[in-house]
Each structure stands twice: as C-alpha cells, then as structure tokens.
Design an enzyme around this catalytic site. Structure first.
Site, PDB file in Angstrom:
ATOM      1  N   PHE A  22       0.820  -1.219   0.000  1.00 14.49           N
ATOM      2  CA  PHE A  22       0.000   0.000   0.000  1.00 14.49           C
ATOM      3  C   PHE A  22       0.852   1.266   0.000  1.00 14.49           C
ATOM      4  CE2 PHE A  22      -2.788  -2.877   2.823  1.00 14.49           C
ATOM      5  CZ  PHE A  22      -3.237  -3.584   1.733  1.00 14.49           C
ATOM      6  N   ILE A  68       2.205  -7.883  -4.715  1.00 11.98           N
ATOM      7  CA  ILE A  68       2.043  -7.485  -3.311  1.00 11.98           C
ATOM      8  C   ILE A  68       0.685  -7.937  -2.767  1.00 11.98           C
ATOM      9  CG2 ILE A  68       3.672  -5.584  -3.532  1.00 11.98           C
ATOM     10  CD1 ILE A  68       1.369  -3.620  -3.643  1.00 11.98           C
ATOM     11  N   ALA A 127       0.291  -3.552 -13.276  1.00 15.12           N
ATOM     12  CA  ALA A 127      -0.323  -4.562 -14.143  1.00 15.12           C
ATOM     13  C   ALA A 127      -0.164  -4.181 -15.608  1.00 15.12           C
ATOM     14  CB  ALA A 127      -1.797  -4.722 -13.793  1.00 15.12           C
ATOM     15  N   ILE A 152      -9.714  -5.051 -18.726  1.00 15.43           N
ATOM     16  CA  ILE A 152      -9.570  -5.739 -17.444  1.00 15.43           C
ATOM     17  C   ILE A 152      -8.950  -7.101 -17.747  1.00 15.43           C
ATOM     18  CG2 ILE A 152     -10.759  -6.627 -15.413  1.00 15.43           C
ATOM     19  CD1 ILE A 152     -10.720  -3.527 -15.680  1.00 15.43           C
ATOM     20  N   ASN A 163      -7.947  -9.550 -15.847  1.00 16.24           N
ATOM     21  CA  ASN A 163      -8.525 -10.678 -15.119  1.00 16.24           C
ATOM     22  C   ASN A 163      -9.626 -10.115 -14.217  1.00 16.24           C
ATOM     23  OD1 ASN A 163      -9.125 -12.626 -13.120  1.00 16.24           O
ATOM     24  ND2 ASN A 163      -7.057 -13.476 -13.185  1.00 16.24           N
ATOM     25  N   GLN A 211      -9.154  -6.395  -6.212  1.00 13.78           N
ATOM     26  CA  GLN A 211      -8.460  -5.125  -5.980  1.00 13.78           C
ATOM     27  C   GLN A 211      -9.448  -4.034  -5.603  1.00 13.78           C
ATOM     28  OE1 GLN A 211      -4.811  -4.156  -6.568  1.00 13.78           O
ATOM     29  NE2 GLN A 211      -5.227  -6.075  -5.571  1.00 13.78           N
ATOM     30  N   LYS A 223      -5.480  -0.175 -18.031  1.00 15.44           N
ATOM     31  CA  LYS A 223      -5.069   0.952 -17.198  1.00 15.44           C
ATOM     32  C   LYS A 223      -4.953   0.473 -15.757  1.00 15.44           C
ATOM     33  CE  LYS A 223      -8.098   4.183 -19.176  1.00 15.44           C
ATOM     34  NZ  LYS A 223      -8.507   5.527 -19.603  1.00 15.44           N
ATOM     35  N   GLY A 224      -4.417   1.342 -14.919  1.00 15.97           N
ATOM     36  CA  GLY A 224      -4.353   1.012 -13.504  1.00 15.97           C
ATOM     37  C   GLY A 224      -5.763   0.881 -12.945  1.00 15.97           C
ATOM     38  N   GLU A 260      -6.024   1.149  -7.382  1.00 14.95           N
ATOM     39  CA  GLU A 260      -6.265   2.322  -6.547  1.00 14.95           C
ATOM     40  C   GLU A 260      -7.557   3.049  -6.904  1.00 14.95           C
ATOM     41  OE1 GLU A 260      -1.791   3.691  -5.342  1.00 14.95           O
ATOM     42  OE2 GLU A 260      -2.440   3.999  -7.382  1.00 14.95           O
TER      43      GLU A 260
HETATM   44 MO1  MOS Z   1       1.237   2.846  -4.029  1.00 12.88          MO
HETATM   45  S1  MOS Z   1       0.766   4.140  -2.537  1.00 12.88           S
HETATM   46  O1  MOS Z   1       2.213   3.782  -5.081  1.00 12.88           O
HETATM   47  O2  MOS Z   1       1.964   1.544  -3.338  1.00 12.88           O
END
Ligand code: MOS
Length: 752
Positions: free
Chosen positions: A263, A490, A534, A638, A640, A647, A710-711, A714
């Site tokens: 995180f 992670i 990803a 997406i 997966n 997430q 895309k991300g 978060e």
């Molecule tokens: Mo994130 S806060 O860049 O692990």
C-alpha cells in the site's frame, strides 16, 4: 520497444485467456503457507543472528549520552551498533557507484535527486523523528536481542518540535514538483458566481496497515550482498541499499518474491535492510530483522494529514464557473507533499481554476505515498464539496456531476483529450443498478426502525501512470514458458495476470506457464506502485513474448509476421509444428521491454469510476453501518476480472476505513503517533463490510499500452470515502468535514 503511438489490433485482442477470470496461481502456496515471505528464508541464511532496532524515545533533539555496556553484556548479544560505531553511509544526493542512470525512467526521471531512496542509519546523535533508529542490537535469538534492546540507556536533549499542521500550515511553501495551477481568473469568477460554497475539509494522518511488517534478511558472500526484503519496486530497493552503503548496485541482489501487502509502505526502504546488511557484514554471518507492528507506525512512513479548502462556484444552470482547491500538508524536509488537488485538475470542466498546495515542515515521522496518494484524500474533500454545491443548487448530485463532465483536460483545452473517459457511463450505470432513483434527496427522511438510512455517490478518478518495464521469457523443450521479471506481487495478482499474458501470447494453456517475480537478477520492471504495475509489466512482457515468437518462428523456418501460436503449436502458411519440437531440448529465450513515449502528455490518461454507498446511522448512538456498496469502473482492458474485482473490493474497504475509522492520532506535545497497533488504529474488519459489488465497463485504451489496460487497484479507493460521507449526510443531515466520521462528530451535528 517504445510505445509512442496508439496500439493496433494485436494478439491480446484474441481474448482467449486475457480478459477471463482465473483464480490466483499463487493461491495454493499462500494458503498452505509455502509462499516464503522476506523473514522466512531460513535455509538461505544459516546461522543467522537476529537484530532489533531501538527507536528514539523523543521526536526532536539530540542524544547526549548512550550507554550500551549493559546491553553488550546481556546473554547472546553479539553486536550493539549506535552512531558511535556505525559505518559511514550516504544520504540523498549520493547515487551508488555505477549510478542509478539506467534505473531512472519516465516518471522516476527528470529532476529526481540521485540517491533519493537512500536511508542512512545511526549517522549521528541528531534525532529527527520519534522511533528513528538510535541503536541496533544483534543477538543469537530474537528474544535475546529484544531483551538487550531494553538495556540500551539513552539520554536526550529535547528540542521543541513542530507537530501541529493547523498551527504550522501558514508557513508552508509551494513544493517544486507541485506548482500552482492557475487558469482563467478564479477570484473574479468565484466572487461573481451565483451559487458557491467555501468549505474546509481535514483528513488525518493514516497508516498503510499492510499485514506483513517490514522485514529483511541480509547475507554477504564476499562483497556480494543478498537481501530478502519486503519491497514493492525492486530496483528502488537496490538503489536505496547500494546508495546508502556506497557499494556498486551490481553488488546488491534484492529478492521480494512474495509480499504481504504494501500500500505504499514498501516503496522505500527503512531501517531494516540497511541495519541487517551492516551488521551481517561486520559479523560475517546473516542477520534477520523484522519490525514489530508498533514500530511500523513511527519508524517508517504514513500518509500525511491534509487541510483542504474547496471553493466551488456555479451558475444557476449548474455549470461550474470557478474551481478552487487549496491543500496544506506537512512533512519532514525530504518528504513530498500530499498532492491532494491533483484530481481537481482533470475531473470537472470549468474555465476558472486555482489549485495550490503548500507543504510545511513538521517533525513527525516521514510522510509518503499511501494507497492512491493524492486522489484518495483529495476526493474525500472534492467529492463532498460537489455534493454540498449540488444541494445548494437543488440539483441531483449525479446530474450535477454529469453537467460538468469534460472530454478533454480542462486546464490544457481540447488539444489534450482524454485517451478514454467514461465517467458519465459509470455514474449512469451505477445509478441504475444501485436504485439511485429511490433516494430521497432531503436528508434525514428515511428510517428503518431506529436506523436513519442514506445513499451517497462520488466520482472516481485515478491518473493512469506508466513505467518502463522489462521481462525475460524462455520456452523450454517440455513446452513450458518461464517468465522472469523484477515485477512484484504485493497481493494483487501479478503472478496470475502475467501468466495470462504469456499464455495468450504463446498459445499455451495456463498450466504451461511459470512466473518468477521479485528478484533483481531478473530484468528491471515497473514494480508495484501507483497502480501502474499490471499494465506496465504486462506491456513489457508482451514485447518479450513478441521477441520470443519471432525467434521461434525463425527457428521453425516460418515467416514471423504470419505465424500463429495456438494449442502449443506454431503455424504459418498451412504448416504447423509443435512448439516443444521447434525449441528443442535447449529451449529458446528472449527479452523485451516497454518504454513509454509522450502519449501520456498528448492525452490525459486516467481511469474513472463511480462509487455508491448506502449507510444506516443509529439515530441514538450515531453508529454508522455501511449496508451496500457498488463501484462501477472504466479502467481500460480488465486483464482478469476476478483479481481486478478483488483489488476494487480492497479499495472500497479502505474507503470505508478512510471515511469512518482510520486516524493516526498525533500527540502534539511529544510529536508521535499515539495509536500504534491494529487494536487502536482501526481498519475495517469483515463485520464492517457490507454487500459490495463491482462492475467493469467494457473499455480498451489503445493510448495506454499494447495491452490497452489501465491502472485499476487504486481506483477502487478513490472517492469511496466521499460516497460514504455523502450517504451519512443524506441519512442524518450532518455534514462532517473532519475525517474520519466517528460517531461523536456525527452525534454533535445530527439534526434528529
Ligand atoms: Mo502505491 S501508494 O504507489 O503503493
């Protein structure tokens, strides 16, 4: 390969494996306890000694005397290191010999200070924050080291520190990397706006609260250091350790194969790898160090608190005329500002805009990136302020947001369009699925027995960041594809999605792909940070696989551009050969790498979403229970849906934490975080989590990468807390602008 023009049709578009749900390939190892974490490489570190860090008991001042004699005599102790005997190390400004040159990439480059990841330990008597390392005790066992650590006697000269953001904020300065943004004429537009609000929100310091504490094992073989440590971005870890120790980065191998959450707390190194390495070198044997949970809160980093003033002005038609967002935050001098106005640049249209961030020096522990730094706390303020203005205008909060949608960067104009932006579709889809039309816009009107019920919404935006990333692939004679990259997992699903990319590219089933991550001996990768992992790591792997396909086609005597890879075979021109036969017993290897060009400059790139929450607030005690949540996300392809959904569920859970619980309480007299364990720093537990649903809209972003993803991780947190806070307002009429919304604050304002 440089990715600098929109991706065309490619193998990933087949969607044979990519885009489908697969359970985590590392799942069985995790649940059976076989996935080794940093502190668990026991057989690789035979005869290891155990180190315990002694943290400063003051927040600012100097060590005037330090007596280690009793600790040194304690059973099992083999070393006590303090500033008097610690080897010289190097701080920010000192790149390791060999340089960090090739380590720097787009986002990380341009103006970054060399050695910015360095963390020298025990370099002098000065104390700059509470629980800074002041001694390091190494013994035969952990228990002996812990006991001896208590015998180190330290006397301090305490100096007055600055611990109160509200009191210090006006001394703040504009950070170099967060310049003011001033478009049009905010002051006059705001003054003239027929409808406006001027409100100030505060967000507290917050703790990452990942499960696995920071931990390191250091082992030296001659002048070669191997570190098993828990780190999100391997090459940043290598840089930090090599830079701090002043050794060539080729002499440092960092391994983080499995990570129990980060995180943001493991983007940088802290005391454990450095002290482990120093002691191991001196003792000639491996040294293990794990931080205790209470140490993490003050020894490492946290998300800094913010004070945010939102001034929004609109016409009676509901169009925003003026957008002002002022952010105040604090940090140690080397720490960055919390960029909480960042999303306000892009989220809504409006001709007159003024965004300012001021960072003031505080003597609290280091503030750093945590769980969508910037947007996560910026949206807590902006998206509640939007609700406040909608209410003032008598507009539905969703319609108000849709009215102010923009398809281009509102600061730069139509010449910088969004690569993709489906915020409106997210809001509309969510409104439909969540039953928004049943919401009573008047607060405090809906009851269920003693519970007051409310519904809230918030927009979500998270910048789509991209990072150079490489991979090595090898197809062996048994038809197995092995992928190696410094990318980390992670807890996010990197092992799984990279297996999917490899399987798709080579026409293999998932069980013929092995993924090896988190080792600096593999090609450098984006790593896990900023939700760029990803997409970026997959793109690097894509190019590696393309190179491997070409090599295989060539070996098969096929024209590489026509070759198809499917069912473990390569085919072209009506001929077909088994991959295993083509590569032979020696196999074939290839490497590849993605570098990103200027597409992120030419196009505004962000993922969008809409978050919905229904809460029940106890009309007597003001206890809040979140009852239902929905997130609708538009985040490119997406890869997966199962891991992406997980997430988002994690992000939504964090959003509940930010709205209702999470708060690192500052002792403003002594300058430290008072609540420093999971009993007192509250994060949501299962009982706090309601029915949650996530919907991904179909979207491909061909400007983002060849994967068109895309991300997403978060995005799940960005805005969620505001949706909860808006729901609390809808339930009770109480508008709390001081996070978290604990029951004492709600009760004081509850209208009923
Ligand atoms: Mo994130 S806060 O860049 O692990």
């Amino acid at each position: 390969m440089k990715f600098d023009s929109a991706a065309g049709q490619n193998v990933i578009d087949q969607g044979r494996i990519v885009g489908k749900s697969y359970p985590r390939v590392d799942g069985p190892l995790k649940v059976s306890g076989l996935a080794p974490y940093a502190h668990e490489y026991h057989s690789d570190a035979p005869n290891a000694a155990y180190g315990v860090i002694v943290g400063a008991g003051i927040s600012k001042g100097r060590i005037t005397a330090i007596d280690t004699s009793e600790a040194e005599r304690a059973p099992g102790v083999v070393l006590v290191m303090t500033h008097r005997n610690a080897p010289k190390q190097f701080g920010i400004g000192h790149a390791p010999p060999g340089g960090t040159g090739p380590q720097q990439d787009e986002k990380d480059g341009g103006g970054e200070k060399p050695g910015r990841h360095n963390k020298p330990q025990l370099q002098g008597p000065e104390v700059r924050h509470f629980d800074q390392s002041v001694a390091f005790v190494v013994a035969e066992t952990f228990e002996q080291a812990r006991d001896a650590a208590r015998l180190v006697r330290i006397t301090y000269a305490v100096e007055k520190g600055r611990f109160d953001l509200a009191a210090e904020k006006d001394k703040g300065e504009m950070p170099e990397d967060t310049p003011d943004s001033n478009v049009g004429n905010f002051d006059s537009a705001f003054a003239a706006a027929p409808a406006k609000i001027d409100v100030t929100y505060t967000t507290p310091d917050q703790a990452h609260s990942m499960m696995e504490p920071h931990a390191s094992i250091a082992r030296w073989d001659g002048d070669q250091l191997t570190l098993w440590t828990s780190h999100q971005i391997i090459h940043w870890g290598v840089d930090g350790v090599a830079g701090t120790l002043g050794i060539h980065k080729d002499k440092v191998r960092v391994i983080s194969a499995y990570i129990g959450g980060g995180f943001g707390s493991k983007l940088m190194i802290y005391g454990d790898p450095i002290l482990a390495a120093l002691a191991a070198r001196q003792l000639g044997r491996p040294v293990k160090v794990a931080l205790t949970r209470p140490q993490i809160y003050n020894h490492t980093s946290h998300r800094p608190a913010t004070i945010q003033r939102l001034r929004l002005g609109a016409g009676i038609d509901g169009k925003l005329l003026a957008i002002g967002h002022d952010v105040w935050c604090g940090n140690l001098p080397e720490g960055e500002a919390e960029n909480a106005a960042d999303q306000t640049k892009l989220l809504y249209a409006g001709a007159n805009r003024l965004l300012r961030t001021r960072k003031t020096e505080l003597d609290l522990p280091l503030g750093a990136s945590m769980r969508a730094p910037g947007e996560a706390v910026g949206l807590l303020a902006l998206e509640c302020a939007m609700d406040e203005l909608a209410e003032k205008l008598g507009l539905d909060p969703i319609e108000f947001r849709i009215l102010n949608d923009t398809q281009f960067d509102p600061e730069k104009g139509p010449e910088r369009p969004f690569s993709t932006r489906h915020l409106v579709e997210c809001l509309r889809t969510g409104a439909d699925k969540f039953g928004w039309s049943k919401r009573n816009p008047k607060p405090g009107m809906v009851r269920d027995g003693r519970w007051l019920i409310g519904i809230g919404v918030a927009s979500a935006i998270r910048n789509n960041l991209v990072m150079a990333s490489g991979a090595r692939v090898r197809l062996s004679g048994d038809g197995v594809l092995t992928i190696q990259t410094q990318m980390t997992d992670i807890g996010t699903g990197s092992y799984t999605i990279l297996a999917q990319i490899g399987a798709e590219m080579l026409g293999l089933p998932m069980d013929k792909v092995r993924v090896e991550l988190g080792d600096s001996s593999f090609p450098q990768s984006a790593g896990s940070g900023g939700s760029w992992g990803a997409n970026s790591a997959s793109a690097g792997l894509y190019y590696a696989c393309e190179n491997l396909r070409n090599a295989i086609a060539q070996r098969a005597g096929f024209n590489s551009t026509d070759s198809q890879f499917a069912d473990g075979k390569v085919s072209a021109g009506g001929r077909s050969r088994n991959l295993a036969d083509v590569v032979g017993k020696d196999g074939i290897s290839a490497e590849g790498k993605v570098e990103f060009g200027d597409l992120t400059k030419r196009f505004a790139q962000a993922a969008f979403g809409a978050h919905f929450a229904e809460v029940a607030v106890d009309s007597v005690t003001a206890e809040v229970r979140v009852r239902r949540m929905l997130s609708v996300c538009a985040a490119g392809r997406i890869i997966n849906p199962q891991t992406a959904r997980s997430q988002c569920l994690g992000g939504m859970t964090m959003g509940i934490g930010a709205a209702l619980m999470e708060d690192q309480v500052v002792d403003k007299r002594f300058g430290y975080f008072v609540n420093h364990d999971l009993a007192e720093y509250h994060v949501p537990v299962h009982a706090d989590i309601p029915d949650m649903e996530v919907i991904f809209l179909d979207e491909l972003d061909d400007k983002s990468s060849p994967i068109k993803a895309k991300g997403v991780g978060e995005l799940g947190i960005c805005g969620v807390g505001a949706a909860v806070a808006n729901a609390v307002h809808n339930a009770t009429g109480a508008r709390i602008r001081d996070y978290p919304l604990t029951l004492d604050k709600i009760m004081a304002k509850m209208a009923v």
